[in-house]
Motif scaffolding. Structure first.
Motif, PDB file in Angstrom:
ATOM      1  N   ALA A 168       0.828  -1.218   0.000  1.00 41.41           N
ATOM      2  CA  ALA A 168       0.000   0.000   0.000  1.00 41.41           C
ATOM      3  C   ALA A 168       0.857   1.261   0.000  1.00 41.41           C
ATOM      4  O   ALA A 168       0.486   2.276  -0.599  1.00 41.41           O
ATOM      5  CB  ALA A 168      -0.926  -0.003   1.218  1.00 41.41           C
ATOM      6  N   LEU A 169       2.017   1.200   0.661  1.00 42.53           N
ATOM      7  CA  LEU A 169       2.872   2.382   0.708  1.00 42.53           C
ATOM      8  C   LEU A 169       3.500   2.656  -0.662  1.00 42.53           C
ATOM      9  O   LEU A 169       3.875   3.788  -0.962  1.00 42.53           O
ATOM     10  CB  LEU A 169       3.949   2.224   1.788  1.00 42.53           C
ATOM     11  CG  LEU A 169       3.398   2.202   3.227  1.00 42.53           C
ATOM     12  CD1 LEU A 169       4.513   1.950   4.234  1.00 42.53           C
ATOM     13  CD2 LEU A 169       2.663   3.503   3.577  1.00 42.53           C
ATOM     14  N   LYS A 170       3.604   1.604  -1.502  1.00 47.20           N
ATOM     15  CA  LYS A 170       4.147   1.791  -2.854  1.00 47.20           C
ATOM     16  C   LYS A 170       3.055   2.104  -3.869  1.00 47.20           C
ATOM     17  O   LYS A 170       3.276   2.792  -4.854  1.00 47.20           O
ATOM     18  CB  LYS A 170       4.878   0.515  -3.303  1.00 47.20           C
ATOM     19  CG  LYS A 170       6.219   0.324  -2.612  1.00 47.20           C
ATOM     20  CD  LYS A 170       6.968  -0.850  -3.222  1.00 47.20           C
ATOM     21  CE  LYS A 170       8.222  -1.138  -2.422  1.00 47.20           C
ATOM     22  NZ  LYS A 170       8.883  -2.372  -2.813  1.00 47.20           N
ATOM     23  N   ASP A 171       1.887   1.523  -3.667  1.00 48.66           N
ATOM     24  CA  ASP A 171       0.765   1.693  -4.619  1.00 48.66           C
ATOM     25  C   ASP A 171      -0.513   1.646  -3.778  1.00 48.66           C
ATOM     26  O   ASP A 171      -0.855   0.607  -3.209  1.00 48.66           O
ATOM     27  CB  ASP A 171       0.792   0.542  -5.642  1.00 48.66           C
ATOM     28  CG  ASP A 171      -0.257   0.703  -6.731  1.00 48.66           C
ATOM     29  OD1 ASP A 171      -1.286   1.368  -6.487  1.00 48.66           O
ATOM     30  OD2 ASP A 171      -0.045   0.157  -7.829  1.00 48.66           O
ATOM     31  N   HIS A 172      -1.206   2.798  -3.703  1.00 46.46           N
ATOM     32  CA  HIS A 172      -2.350   2.899  -2.793  1.00 46.46           C
ATOM     33  C   HIS A 172      -3.572   2.094  -3.237  1.00 46.46           C
ATOM     34  O   HIS A 172      -4.503   1.903  -2.451  1.00 46.46           O
ATOM     35  CB  HIS A 172      -2.786   4.366  -2.651  1.00 46.46           C
ATOM     36  CG  HIS A 172      -1.812   5.222  -1.922  1.00 46.46           C
ATOM     37  ND1 HIS A 172      -1.276   4.863  -0.713  1.00 46.46           N
ATOM     38  CD2 HIS A 172      -1.286   6.431  -2.223  1.00 46.46           C
ATOM     39  CE1 HIS A 172      -0.463   5.814  -0.285  1.00 46.46           C
ATOM     40  NE2 HIS A 172      -0.433   6.771  -1.198  1.00 46.46           N
ATOM     41  N   LYS A 218      -8.317   3.789  -2.099  1.00 49.11           N
ATOM     42  CA  LYS A 218      -6.893   3.977  -1.782  1.00 49.11           C
ATOM     43  C   LYS A 218      -6.645   3.657  -0.304  1.00 49.11           C
ATOM     44  O   LYS A 218      -7.321   4.197   0.574  1.00 49.11           O
ATOM     45  CB  LYS A 218      -6.488   5.439  -2.046  1.00 49.11           C
ATOM     46  CG  LYS A 218      -6.771   5.929  -3.475  1.00 49.11           C
ATOM     47  CD  LYS A 218      -5.645   5.574  -4.419  1.00 49.11           C
ATOM     48  CE  LYS A 218      -5.815   6.251  -5.784  1.00 49.11           C
ATOM     49  NZ  LYS A 218      -6.893   5.642  -6.599  1.00 49.11           N
ATOM     50  N   LEU A 219      -5.654   2.800  -0.080  1.00 53.89           N
ATOM     51  CA  LEU A 219      -5.302   2.407   1.290  1.00 53.89           C
ATOM     52  C   LEU A 219      -4.123   3.266   1.759  1.00 53.89           C
ATOM     53  O   LEU A 219      -3.036   3.197   1.175  1.00 53.89           O
ATOM     54  CB  LEU A 219      -4.931   0.924   1.316  1.00 53.89           C
ATOM     55  CG  LEU A 219      -4.540   0.327   2.665  1.00 53.89           C
ATOM     56  CD1 LEU A 219      -5.686   0.411   3.657  1.00 53.89           C
ATOM     57  CD2 LEU A 219      -4.095  -1.123   2.490  1.00 53.89           C
ATOM     58  N   LYS A 220      -4.375   4.078   2.785  1.00 58.49           N
ATOM     59  CA  LYS A 220      -3.354   5.042   3.225  1.00 58.49           C
ATOM     60  C   LYS A 220      -3.223   5.055   4.743  1.00 58.49           C
ATOM     61  O   LYS A 220      -4.175   4.729   5.455  1.00 58.49           O
ATOM     62  CB  LYS A 220      -3.748   6.454   2.766  1.00 58.49           C
ATOM     63  CG  LYS A 220      -3.773   6.607   1.258  1.00 58.49           C
ATOM     64  CD  LYS A 220      -4.190   8.029   0.881  1.00 58.49           C
ATOM     65  CE  LYS A 220      -4.163   8.179  -0.641  1.00 58.49           C
ATOM     66  NZ  LYS A 220      -4.692   9.475  -1.076  1.00 58.49           N
ATOM     67  N   VAL A 221      -2.072   5.509   5.207  1.00 60.85           N
ATOM     68  CA  VAL A 221      -1.911   5.744   6.638  1.00 60.85           C
ATOM     69  C   VAL A 221      -2.927   6.811   7.062  1.00 60.85           C
ATOM     70  O   VAL A 221      -3.125   7.802   6.356  1.00 60.85           O
ATOM     71  CB  VAL A 221      -0.472   6.227   6.948  1.00 60.85           C
ATOM     72  CG1 VAL A 221      -0.342   6.650   8.402  1.00 60.85           C
ATOM     73  CG2 VAL A 221       0.551   5.139   6.619  1.00 60.85           C
ATOM     74  N   ALA A 222      -3.608   6.565   8.178  1.00 61.43           N
ATOM     75  CA  ALA A 222      -4.593   7.531   8.685  1.00 61.43           C
ATOM     76  C   ALA A 222      -3.841   8.650   9.386  1.00 61.43           C
ATOM     77  O   ALA A 222      -3.492   8.528  10.554  1.00 61.43           O
ATOM     78  CB  ALA A 222      -5.552   6.833   9.641  1.00 61.43           C
ATOM     79  N   ASN A 223      -3.573   9.724   8.660  1.00 64.39           N
ATOM     80  CA  ASN A 223      -2.756  10.804   9.244  1.00 64.39           C
ATOM     81  C   ASN A 223      -3.558  12.086   9.428  1.00 64.39           C
ATOM     82  O   ASN A 223      -3.052  13.184   9.220  1.00 64.39           O
ATOM     83  CB  ASN A 223      -1.500  11.049   8.396  1.00 64.39           C
ATOM     84  CG  ASN A 223      -1.851  11.323   6.945  1.00 64.39           C
ATOM     85  OD1 ASN A 223      -3.034  11.481   6.618  1.00 64.39           O
ATOM     86  ND2 ASN A 223      -0.850  11.378   6.093  1.00 64.39           N
ATOM     87  N   GLY A 224      -4.812  11.913   9.833  1.00 61.76           N
ATOM     88  CA  GLY A 224      -5.697  13.075  10.028  1.00 61.76           C
ATOM     89  C   GLY A 224      -5.543  13.730  11.387  1.00 61.76           C
ATOM     90  O   GLY A 224      -6.440  14.472  11.803  1.00 61.76           O
ATOM     91  N   GLY A 225      -4.473  13.440  12.090  1.00 64.29           N
ATOM     92  CA  GLY A 225      -4.264  14.098  13.381  1.00 64.29           C
ATOM     93  C   GLY A 225      -4.810  13.296  14.544  1.00 64.29           C
ATOM     94  O   GLY A 225      -5.338  12.196  14.377  1.00 64.29           O
ATOM     95  N   PRO A 226      -4.679  13.889  15.755  1.00 65.92           N
ATOM     96  CA  PRO A 226      -5.024  13.155  16.990  1.00 65.92           C
ATOM     97  C   PRO A 226      -6.473  12.685  17.037  1.00 65.92           C
ATOM     98  O   PRO A 226      -6.764  11.606  17.547  1.00 65.92           O
ATOM     99  CB  PRO A 226      -4.777  14.197  18.098  1.00 65.92           C
ATOM    100  CG  PRO A 226      -3.944  15.264  17.491  1.00 65.92           C
ATOM    101  CD  PRO A 226      -4.183  15.237  16.023  1.00 65.92           C
ATOM    102  N   LYS A 227      -7.410  13.488  16.458  1.00 65.66           N
ATOM    103  CA  LYS A 227      -8.815  13.116  16.511  1.00 65.66           C
ATOM    104  C   LYS A 227      -9.056  11.818  15.735  1.00 65.66           C
ATOM    105  O   LYS A 227      -9.756  10.917  16.203  1.00 65.66           O
ATOM    106  CB  LYS A 227      -9.658  14.259  15.897  1.00 65.66           C
ATOM    107  CG  LYS A 227     -11.058  14.333  16.455  1.00 65.66           C
ATOM    108  CD  LYS A 227     -11.763  15.602  15.972  1.00 65.66           C
ATOM    109  CE  LYS A 227     -13.274  15.453  16.117  1.00 65.66           C
ATOM    110  NZ  LYS A 227     -13.992  16.610  15.572  1.00 65.66           N
TER     111      LYS A 227
END
Lengths: 204, 204
Positions: free
Chosen positions: A102-106, A138-147
Motif C-alpha cells: 500500500a505504501l508503494k501503490d495505494h 486507496k489504502l493510506k496511513v490515517a494521518n488526520g491528526g489526533p482526533k
C-alpha cells in the motif's frame, strides 16, 4: 423432540453461551436475521455488512509478486460497536506485505462476506442472497491528526481487544481505505447501483 | 447449570442439529480442532485450509477500476470432500467482473481464512495462530479436456450443490488457479516457507 423445538433450543442455548462468554471476544456475532436491512435498501445493507463484520480480505498490488493482486486476511473496524462510520480502519505493520504494498501503490480493495456473520441461512456463500461487498479505493496511513487517531484506536481496539497487546516493536500503524467505488451484491440481478455518497450518508 | 455442562450441552445439540440437517448444505463445517494439522507442518496445514474451506476471496486486476486489485467472494473446491487436490476450481460467469478481469489479465490470488471453519477458538481473525493462506498465480478457464471437466464438476457440485441449478443462460465455466506462490501464516514468526511442489505433494 420436534425439529422446530430443537432449533429454538439451539438458539436459546447459543444466546446463553454468548452471554456467558463461552464465545470469542470478536464482536459482530450477536446478530439475528431480523437485523439485516431489506436487500432493496442497498446503502443500509452495505453499511450493515461493513459494521457487523470484524474481518475481510484486504487486496493490494504486490510489487513482490509481479504486480499480482494480493489478498490478505485482515481484521478491521469502521467504528465502535453500533457506531459504524462506513470507513474501514486497519492496524497494519510493514512486516506484512499488505502495508508494504500500500505504501508503494495505494490502490486497494476490501472484500467482505455476509456468510461469517451467520445470517445467510442454508444458502451457498456465493448465492446472491448471501450479501457480499467490495469497497475499492486507496489504502493510506490515517494521518488526520489526533482526533482521527483516537477514532481509529477506539474503533479497532473495541472490536479487536487483542490489538492492544500486539508487539510494540512491529510498529503497527492505523490505515484507512478511502472508498472510491462500491460493488455490492445482496440479491439476484447483479450488483446494486450505489454511490460512495449514498453509502456514507446512509443511516443504520 | 455449570458452565462446563452448558458447553457440553451446546456441543451435543450442535452435533444433533448438524445430523438433522438444520445446518446448511455447504461442507467443511464438521471439523474439530483435532483435525487441524500441526502448525509446524506448513504443507499439511495449507492443504487442510484449502480442502476444508468452501469459499474465499478471489482477487483479480480490475480493468474497469483503473487496475485496482478487485476481491470477490467466491465459492471454490479443490476436490470432493476428503479428496482435496490442492488446486482450487471455480464456476464463473463473465456476467461477473472476476471472470471478465481474468480473461484480460490472468494474474490472481485466492485468499482463505481458517476463521470461518470454526477452529480458531477465541482468538481474533488476524491472530497468527488463526491460519490464513493466499495462493497467487494465474486464473484460467479449465480447458484440460473431458477428464478435467469431470473432476471440476464433481469437486464443485459435491461441495456446492446449488451450482447444479445456476442459470444455464449465464454461461458459467470452470476456472482454475495455476498456483505460483504460497503465502501461509499459521503461527507467530511470519509467513511459512512453502514451495508449490511441497504444497501439491503433501498428503492430508
Amino acid at each position: 423432540m420436534k425439529m422446530e423445538a430443537l432449533v429454538h433450543l439451539v438458539s436459546a442455548i447459543y444466546v446463553v453461551s454468548v452471554l456467558l462468554g463461552t464465545h470469542g471476544p470478536v464482536y459482530g456475532r450477536l446478530v439475528s436475521v431480523n437485523d439485516k436491512p431489506d436487500p432493496k435498501n442497498a446503502a443500509a445493507t452495505a453499511r450493515w455488512l461493513v459494521s457487523q463484520n470484524s474481518w475481510g480480505v484486504l487486496n493490494t498490488i504486490s510489487s513482490e509478486l509481479g504486480g499480482a493482486p494480493f489478498g490478505n486476511v485482515v481484521s478491521f473496524s469502521d467504528g465502535e460497536p453500533g457506531k459504524g462510520s462506513g470507513i474501514p480502519y486497519f492496524y497494519l505493520t510493514t512486516l506484512d506485505p499488505t502495508a508494504r504494498n500500500a505504501l508503494k501503490d495505494h490502490r486497494a480493495s476490501l472484500t467482505i462476506s455476509e456468510y461469517p456473520i451467520g445470517t445467510c441461512g442454508k444458502v451457498d456463500p456465493e448465492n446472491p442472497t448471501c450479501a457480499k461487498i467490495t469497497l475499492t479505493g486507496k489504502l493510506k496511513v490515517a494521518n488526520g491528526g489526533p482526533k482521527e487517531e483516537i477514532f481509529a484506536k477506539n474503533a479497532l481496539f473495541s472490536k479487536h481487544p487483542e490489538m492492544k497487546d500486539w508487539p510494540k516493536d512491529h510498529n503497527f500503524e492505523f490505515f484507512k481505505l478511502d472508498i472510491e467505488d462500491i460493488f455490492l451484491i445482496d440479491w439476484f440481478g447483479g450488483p446494486k447501483p450505489l454511490t460512495v455518497d449514498q453509502y456514507l450518508q446512509a443511516k443504520l
